[in-house]
Scaffold this motif. Structure first.
Motif, PDB file in Angstrom:
ATOM      1  N   PRO A  72      33.481  34.962  31.143  1.00  0.00           N
ATOM      2  CA  PRO A  72      32.522  35.958  31.662  1.00  0.00           C
ATOM      3  C   PRO A  72      32.751  37.359  31.110  1.00  0.00           C
ATOM      4  O   PRO A  72      31.849  38.185  31.116  1.00  0.00           O
ATOM      5  CB  PRO A  72      32.752  35.924  33.178  1.00  0.00           C
ATOM      6  CG  PRO A  72      34.104  35.313  33.355  1.00  0.00           C
ATOM      7  CD  PRO A  72      34.311  34.373  32.199  1.00  0.00           C
ATOM      8  N   TYR A  73      33.966  37.642  30.608  1.00  0.00           N
ATOM      9  CA  TYR A  73      34.264  38.994  30.124  1.00  0.00           C
ATOM     10  C   TYR A  73      34.228  39.093  28.611  1.00  0.00           C
ATOM     11  O   TYR A  73      34.579  40.125  28.042  1.00  0.00           O
ATOM     12  CB  TYR A  73      35.630  39.455  30.646  1.00  0.00           C
ATOM     13  CG  TYR A  73      35.689  39.487  32.154  1.00  0.00           C
ATOM     14  CD1 TYR A  73      34.708  40.177  32.873  1.00  0.00           C
ATOM     15  CD2 TYR A  73      36.683  38.833  32.853  1.00  0.00           C
ATOM     16  CE1 TYR A  73      34.728  40.208  34.249  1.00  0.00           C
ATOM     17  CE2 TYR A  73      36.710  38.863  34.239  1.00  0.00           C
ATOM     18  CZ  TYR A  73      35.731  39.551  34.940  1.00  0.00           C
ATOM     19  OH  TYR A  73      35.751  39.583  36.298  1.00  0.00           O
ATOM     20  N   LYS A  99      32.588  51.251  37.179  1.00  0.00           N
ATOM     21  CA  LYS A  99      32.594  49.936  36.529  1.00  0.00           C
ATOM     22  C   LYS A  99      31.297  49.197  36.859  1.00  0.00           C
ATOM     23  O   LYS A  99      30.922  49.078  38.024  1.00  0.00           O
ATOM     24  CB  LYS A  99      33.800  49.122  36.992  1.00  0.00           C
ATOM     25  CG  LYS A  99      35.125  49.791  36.648  1.00  0.00           C
ATOM     26  CD  LYS A  99      36.289  48.836  36.753  1.00  0.00           C
ATOM     27  CE  LYS A  99      36.544  48.387  38.168  1.00  0.00           C
ATOM     28  NZ  LYS A  99      37.192  49.412  39.010  1.00  0.00           N
ATOM     29  N   THR A 100      30.640  48.732  35.831  1.00  0.00           N
ATOM     30  CA  THR A 100      29.387  48.017  36.052  1.00  0.00           C
ATOM     31  C   THR A 100      29.612  46.522  35.856  1.00  0.00           C
ATOM     32  O   THR A 100      30.432  46.110  35.037  1.00  0.00           O
ATOM     33  CB  THR A 100      28.277  48.495  35.091  1.00  0.00           C
ATOM     34  OG1 THR A 100      27.125  47.689  35.320  1.00  0.00           O
ATOM     35  CG2 THR A 100      28.675  48.356  33.627  1.00  0.00           C
ATOM     36  N   LEU A 101      28.873  45.724  36.615  1.00  0.00           N
ATOM     37  CA  LEU A 101      28.934  44.267  36.448  1.00  0.00           C
ATOM     38  C   LEU A 101      27.735  43.779  35.652  1.00  0.00           C
ATOM     39  O   LEU A 101      27.666  42.612  35.288  1.00  0.00           O
ATOM     40  CB  LEU A 101      28.953  43.584  37.825  1.00  0.00           C
ATOM     41  CG  LEU A 101      30.175  43.961  38.674  1.00  0.00           C
ATOM     42  CD1 LEU A 101      30.000  43.491  40.118  1.00  0.00           C
ATOM     43  CD2 LEU A 101      31.445  43.367  38.079  1.00  0.00           C
ATOM     44  N   SER A 102      26.784  44.680  35.395  1.00  0.00           N
ATOM     45  CA  SER A 102      25.582  44.236  34.665  1.00  0.00           C
ATOM     46  C   SER A 102      25.903  44.132  33.171  1.00  0.00           C
ATOM     47  O   SER A 102      26.968  44.523  32.720  1.00  0.00           O
ATOM     48  CB  SER A 102      24.419  45.193  34.919  1.00  0.00           C
ATOM     49  OG  SER A 102      24.817  46.506  34.623  1.00  0.00           O
ATOM     50  N   THR A 156      33.267  48.694  31.690  1.00  0.00           N
ATOM     51  CA  THR A 156      33.030  47.292  32.018  1.00  0.00           C
ATOM     52  C   THR A 156      34.310  46.536  31.691  1.00  0.00           C
ATOM     53  O   THR A 156      35.205  47.068  31.026  1.00  0.00           O
ATOM     54  CB  THR A 156      31.823  46.724  31.242  1.00  0.00           C
ATOM     55  OG1 THR A 156      31.572  45.390  31.690  1.00  0.00           O
ATOM     56  CG2 THR A 156      32.056  46.702  29.742  1.00  0.00           C
ATOM     57  N   THR A 157      34.409  45.305  32.179  1.00  0.00           N
ATOM     58  CA  THR A 157      35.637  44.537  31.958  1.00  0.00           C
ATOM     59  C   THR A 157      35.501  43.673  30.713  1.00  0.00           C
ATOM     60  O   THR A 157      34.485  42.998  30.530  1.00  0.00           O
ATOM     61  CB  THR A 157      35.915  43.641  33.180  1.00  0.00           C
ATOM     62  OG1 THR A 157      35.880  44.464  34.345  1.00  0.00           O
ATOM     63  CG2 THR A 157      37.285  42.998  33.082  1.00  0.00           C
TER      64      THR A 157
END
Length: 427
Positions: free
Chosen positions: A372-373, A247-250, A144-145
């Motif tokens: 957001p990160y 890579k997940t955005l959840s 993830t980021t």
């Protein structure tokens, strides 16, 4: 067929989780109303063709763990077994030690999940990603980021942006490497054991060459077998076309300290809207006023004039009196909140009592909501000789008298307080 392995650590771990880990092994601490591990198990069970879930750790098999396992087996109709290591073998050593158990029955692939992460667990997506990327026996890391500053507290992944292949892997670098971080959720196939075996043999040879590396002679076998997936395996596999990152955005967060359990609880309660709407309380005639996401165990007894939420979970047999206000908190089983008490950003331990008009309040250590990160910071307990303001934690069986304020404090189990406290650890 598929299997899943959940690494649950052991009693020397989870020290940052005290005083809560005194009563229950950290992986069984309730987050959003169910034991932390149950979120992992629910996600694994949803994957088609999942045949067995293995827990690996070095807890002595205790009554609580056994009860949890037998309940989960009945509820999810799947084999769930606990394999106990003889010592802490690291994230790679544990699965290597029990490799026969993992590959028995011939699974094509298996997931490895760390117990102390909270996530939407996109396991099916990782499976389909693996079919599309690399050779059939490539390994997938969930990534993830993070933001630049925080990424250095995690394992950092440099990827080929077109193929998503992992080119470099560095665990907790001292300078910025990449903003893609390792989520502690992996998809392996049995070939991974060859790579771990290579490290194991190298460790054995190193030990013949340097029998004592400055330590007292430990159990030599243990030293060869203590293998870390991250530093020993991923770093070596990177750039060889065998390791890919999905890579997940959840949502994703670590559950290291007790404070992060409240944040994890918020993420899971939010997910319940889609995954388990029946677990979320709603405003009903004759029930308490609910604002936002709240989990209430059916055995809890709550006065209709109380107000709960957002982000509250109430455990078994909890009693909540008239006019009580609870927000951003976890109330564990058997606790009593007497009339007009107020609980904010706190964890109230098992069988604790909070007196009338008392106020128990902490300071949230949430990630920056404007970034957001942003991730949870693993806060140190002390900064500049002072206790860092954090959530308030009451251990089990603590009594708070009426009309006092407990602010940003940690109260160890079985204390009867007789006055107000702030910014203290009450031993």
């Amino acid at each position: 067929m598929l299997k899943a392995v959940i690494l649950i650590g052991g009693p020397q771990k989870g020290t940052r989780f005290r005083p809560l880990s005194f009563e229950v092994p950290k992986p069984l601490f309730p987050v959003a109303g169910v034991p932390m591990l149950q979120h992992h198990i629910e996600a694994c069970v949803k994957v088609p063709n999942m045949k067995e879930i293995l827990l690996i750790g070095f807890y002595q098999p205790n009554e609580e763990l056994n009860r949890f396992l037998s309940n989960a087996q009945q509820e999810f109709k799947i084999s769930i077994r606990y394999l106990q290591e003889y010592a802490a073998l690291g994230t790679g050593g544990g699965i290597y030690h029990f490799r026969d158990q993992i590959v028995s029955g011939g699974p094509e692939a298996f997931f490895v999940l760390n117990a102390d992460v909270c996530s939407a667990f996109p396991l099916k997506e990782m499976l389909s990603f693996q079919k599309e990327h690399g050779e059939p026996n490539s390994c997938v890391i969930l990534g993830t980021t993070a933001n630049r500053k925080q990424s250095m507290n995690y394992g950092c992944i440099v990827e080929n942006e077109e193929t998503n292949e992992v080119l470099h892997y560095v665990e907790k670098p001292s300078t910025f490497v990449s903003d893609i971080i390792n989520c502690g959720i992996y998809l392996f196939n049995p070939d991974i054991f060859q790579h771990i075996g290579t490290v194991f043999q190298k460790n054995q040879q190193d030990m013949l060459l340097y029998p004592y590396d400055g330590e007292e002679p430990t159990n030599g076998w243990h030293r060869a077998e203590a293998i870390r997936l991250e530093q020993d395996i991923f770093t070596a596999l990177a750039g060889q076309g065998k390791l890919y990152v999905y890579k997940t955005l959840s949502f994703w967060s670590q559950i290291k300290s007790a404070g992060s359990a409240i944040y994890a609880s918020r993420l899971y309660l939010n997910q319940y809207h889609t995954s388990h709407p029946e677990r979320l309380a709603s405003n009903k005639e004759g029930g308490p006023k609910i604002s936002g996401n709240v989990y209430i165990h059916p055995t809890a007894n709550i006065d209709p004039t109380a107000m709960l939420g957002p982000n509250v979970s109430i455990g078994t047999g909890v009693t909540i009196g008239a006019g009580v206000r609870v927000r951003e908190s976890i109330i564990l089983h058997g606790a009593t909140l007497q009339d007009h008490s107020c609980v904010l950003n706190s964890i109230v331990g098992w069988d604790s009592t909070i007196g009338k008009w008392a106020r128990v309040e902490g300071t949230p250590s949430d990630p920056n909501p404007n970034d957001p990160y942003a991730k949870m910071d693993s806060e140190t307990l002390f900064r500049d000789g002072k206790l860092t303001p954090s959530i308030t934690i009451l251990g089990c069986n603590v009594t708070i008298p009426s009309e006092v304020i407990i602010l940003n404090s940690i109260v160890l189990p079985h204390k009867d307080l007789n006055r107000s406290f702030k910014n203290q650890i009450i031993l």
